[in-house]
Structures are given as structure tokens and as C-alpha cells.
Design a protein around this motif. Sequence first.
Motif, mmCIF file in Angstrom:
data_model
loop_
_atom_site.group_PDB
_atom_site.id
_atom_site.type_symbol
_atom_site.label_atom_id
_atom_site.label_comp_id
_atom_site.label_asym_id
_atom_site.label_seq_id
_atom_site.Cartn_x
_atom_site.Cartn_y
_atom_site.Cartn_z
ATOM 1 N N ARG A 110 0.835 -1.200 0.000
ATOM 2 C CA ARG A 110 0.000 0.000 0.000
ATOM 3 C C ARG A 110 0.871 1.252 0.000
ATOM 4 N NH1 ARG A 110 -2.884 -3.718 3.105
ATOM 5 N NH2 ARG A 110 -5.089 -3.951 2.481
ATOM 6 N N THR A 111 0.255 2.363 -0.363
ATOM 7 C CA THR A 111 0.954 3.649 -0.334
ATOM 8 C C THR A 111 0.913 4.237 1.075
ATOM 9 O OG1 THR A 111 -1.026 4.943 -0.827
ATOM 10 C CG2 THR A 111 0.238 4.087 -2.699
ATOM 11 N N CYS A 112 1.722 5.268 1.289
ATOM 12 C CA CYS A 112 1.704 5.991 2.571
ATOM 13 C C CYS A 112 0.314 6.548 2.837
ATOM 14 C CB CYS A 112 2.737 7.117 2.529
ATOM 15 S SG CYS A 112 2.791 8.147 4.006
ATOM 16 N N SER A 144 3.439 12.853 0.058
ATOM 17 C CA SER A 144 3.938 11.485 -0.121
ATOM 18 C C SER A 144 3.815 11.074 -1.592
ATOM 19 C CB SER A 144 3.151 10.517 0.760
ATOM 20 O OG SER A 144 1.797 10.445 0.352
ATOM 21 N N ASP A 175 2.673 8.575 -4.118
ATOM 22 C CA ASP A 175 1.740 7.451 -4.223
ATOM 23 C C ASP A 175 2.184 6.396 -5.226
ATOM 24 O OD1 ASP A 175 0.072 8.283 -2.245
ATOM 25 O OD2 ASP A 175 -1.364 9.282 -3.568
ATOM 26 N N SER A 176 3.321 6.623 -5.902
ATOM 27 C CA SER A 176 3.858 5.575 -6.771
ATOM 28 C C SER A 176 4.678 4.559 -5.968
ATOM 29 C CB SER A 176 4.732 6.196 -7.869
ATOM 30 O OG SER A 176 5.908 6.774 -7.309
ATOM 31 N N LYS A 195 4.918 1.907 -3.049
ATOM 32 C CA LYS A 195 4.083 1.036 -2.229
ATOM 33 C C LYS A 195 4.957 0.087 -1.418
ATOM 34 C CE LYS A 195 -0.039 1.081 -5.180
ATOM 35 N NZ LYS A 195 -1.090 0.255 -5.824
#
Length: 532
Positions: free
Chosen positions: A108-110, A130, A132-133, A135
Amino acid sequence: MDILGQASTNLLNGITIKEDKKTEEIDVGVATFECRITYSKKTREIAEQLTEAGNYILRSNKDEKEFYTIINTEIDTKERDIYIYAEDAGMDLLNEILKSSDGDGVQRTCTEYVESAIYDSGFEIGINESDDSVKKFLEFDEQTASERILDIMKNFECEVSYSFDIDRLAVTNKYINIYKKRGKDTGIQLREGREIDGITIKKSVENLATALLCTGSEDASGVKISLQDYKYDDGDFYVEGHYLKSRKALARWSRYVNPDEPNKIDNAGHIVQTFTYDTVDQKELCEQAIKELKKKCDIERNYEIEITHLPEDIKIGDIVNVVDEAGGLYLQSRLLKLEISIVDGTQTATLGDYLIRESGISEKVEQLTNQFKNLSENQTLYTWFAYADDSFGNGISLEPEGKEYLGTCVNQSVKTPDITKPEIYKWTKIKGESATLLMIDSSQGLAFKNNAVSTILSVIIYHGSIQITNISKLKEVFGDNAYIQWKWKRTNEESYGIISSNDSRLINDGFSFKVSPDDVDVNVTFTCELIV
């Protein structure tokens, strides 16, 4: 969310804040606020109601509007005050327990991890820097929501803060802000003796290491990865087996006199610590280990500076330039912690992640600094007196006859007054030659830290063209019954108390009054009168 009441550092009537401290710390993200408020027999009940644990605080200071939850309170019946400790994350995150998580195999992303941690808390994500690319697959122990947020920030190399939208006296939105790195390079200089009142330099080798034994997470086969067989060497940091090592650190900190002596064992002379990072990528593990070893391979330094004036644009996380000419120190450093007290008028900053430079001050500037220092140490300063017809200094003269205003100009380098510039004088109406003006001067100025007051208050009386500084001259001008009367009053008291003429603090028949810390409790007003 009902408004119950207010306390202030400067209300003449009402509940008074006698101590306060706001603390921001980059590694924590949560801002804290502490204070002590005083109460009397009449106000105790309402003071206890206002400060009940779990209540909220709206804090206002100039343009600052902040929101805190009271976590702890302590009532001291002897001192008649209440101590309050509050945090801006609030019970929504501080007390919320999140269950342990071994993950579901999904990266998952931050943003996704934070949204899960703050679910149903009333908080939402505000600023979000953050990536989002990126994970990751994270596992968590049972912990509070605020603790989990810090863990998420650490794993994604981000920093966090909390903020609030406040409309009048109502909180309309609560935000969690995610930063790649808080603050900016301000280019602002803080100088010893100007913005800086003092510097405390703390050095430590408590966490020193010259090599790290590195491990990552378990790979698909269930084995934790290491740096074994990974190739890296930049001339200083290099990988050898499971270890990341530093040649420069070993040269300085080796436990052996000669690190290259024959028959040495593996890691001879190295100070080794362990390092674990949540990744199955050897390249990422090496990069993170290098960042960690750079922090540990030399003396840690923190600079605690007491600031007399912090420019308004400077915030926690900002990079500033610190100049200590006397100590030959010129460094660029990040503001890691900031403590502010409005009551005491103090600001203390802890700086780190610094870059020490060879010299940031030219020889010419140093020479000028020394010249001004010698000038101020050896020069006698004078106060000028002049007289005028009005408050603008019209008709300025050194003689008082027919003049209604007295002008004073302090800290002058020559004794004879200059009356070509009336605007440099402070003008006070004295109503002609027969008017009397009583002035009080303080030997150590008018501002003191906390209650550390040490000064002598001196009386000067002007009667027409006559200057009176002793009892004999006073009686000569006003008669044998004339004397100086000192009075004092504590905060929140309505009437003044008379200081006896036999008081040991009175000097020179009352023309001087010695004030010490024993005389001051939070805030004390002293006044003086001429009695004839």
C-alpha cells in the motif's frame, strides 16, 4: 464543544496563566502545550471546571490559532494553581488502540496506510507530499493511532504535523499533514548577541558506529535478505559480506592503534551496530543503511539556542544559519525542536542535521565587530536634558524658563546636549518652571527572564531647573516634611501596600530601591510618590 471560559497571560481580571510552554518536535509531529493557571477561593471551582482532563483548549497568540486536548491536570492547593498538559493530536488518535497487523500480502501507499489509521477519528489528510507511486508491505504491533502514524512516516521517510481550521471559536476541520521533509532553507541568520541570547552545544558518541550489520525483510522463500554478495564502494562506505562499513570512521574511531596490523580478525577495530529495514530489495537496504551510518559514524552534535527574537517566518523544520562570532562558529542547521513561553518571554530552539563551515564572517566584519565591542566597553554614556514649548520640541532650549516640556535623550556618547534635532528627545509636559516631575530609572533595564530580577530603581526629581537626587536637596526645595514614599502591588490585587521607610531595601533615604527575585511573584508593580 461549548465555550466554558478563558484564561490569559494579560487579562487584568479573570484567570491568569503564570507559566506556559509550547513545544514542537520534528521527530514527534505532535505539538504539546503546558501551563499553570492560578486561582483564588472565589475562582477555584470554575478553574477546576475549565481545566478538566478531556476538555479542549483553543490557544490564540497573535496570528496563531491552535487546538489542543487536555491530557493531564494537577491541582496544587498549597500554591493555588493548576498544571495543564495538552496535545494537539487529541484523544481521537492518542487513545485509540489499533490492533496488530501482520498484513494481507498487499502493498500500500503511505496515503492508504494513514487513511486506515485515522479511520473514524474525525481527522482527514490535509497537505500530502507522499509519493503514491511508492508502495510497501508493512506489519504493525498493537499500538495507538498516533504511534502507528509515526511508524508509517518512518517507513516512507516522511514527516507529519497536525493542524486545524478554526472559525471564530469553533474547530471546523482537523488535518494530518504529510511532508517529504518539513521546513525550507530560509537563508536567515541568527547571531549571538542579537537574535541569540546563548548557545549550549551538546556532543555525544553514545550512538557511535563505524559499521552496520544489515538485514531486511523476509523474501518469498521466508529468508531475511542481507547485503551478502551486494557490491557497493564509494571510497568511504563499502559493503563487505553482511556489513556496511566506513573507512573514514574506522580511521578515526578504530579500537586498535593500527587497524592494518596483521592477523586481525573480521571487523577488527570496527564499532558495529545492527540495522534493520523493511525491504526485500538489497539496493534499498544499502541506501537506507548508508543514511543511517552517516548519522552514526561521527560525534552527534545538537545546538540548543536561546532566542531573543525569532523571525516570524521561521517554522519547525526550517534551515537557518547560526553565527557565534566569539566562538568562531558559523553553521547551517535545521530547527528540530522549538519551545516557546509567552509568560517568560523565552524561545529555545534545538538545532541538528548541521553543516559546519570553515568561516562565514570576513576578516573585515570581524575587525568592525571588535571595534564596536571595544567602543561599547570603554565609553561613558550620558543622558541629555532639554526644554521646549510643545511635544514636538519647538522652541528647544537648555534653559527651563517659560518652557512647558522636558525632553530626555539617553545613551549619548558626549556630555553636552545637542539641541539641533528636537525629534531625538522624548518630551514630557512639566507646565513651566514651578512644575515637578518624578522619574524612576532602573540600573539593569526593564526586562528580566522569569523572576530573575536584580536591579536598583533610582528616583530623580525635576522641579523647574532644579534636579533633586538626595534627601537634603529635597528638604531644601520642599521643606523638612518632604519625603519619598514607595508602594507595591501584586497581580490581581486592587490596592497598593506601603513600603516602610525602615525597609532594608531602601537606599539613600528612599531615592534608591533594591529589587531582587524574592520581591517578585509572577508580576509585581512598584510605584513611588513625592510626599510634601
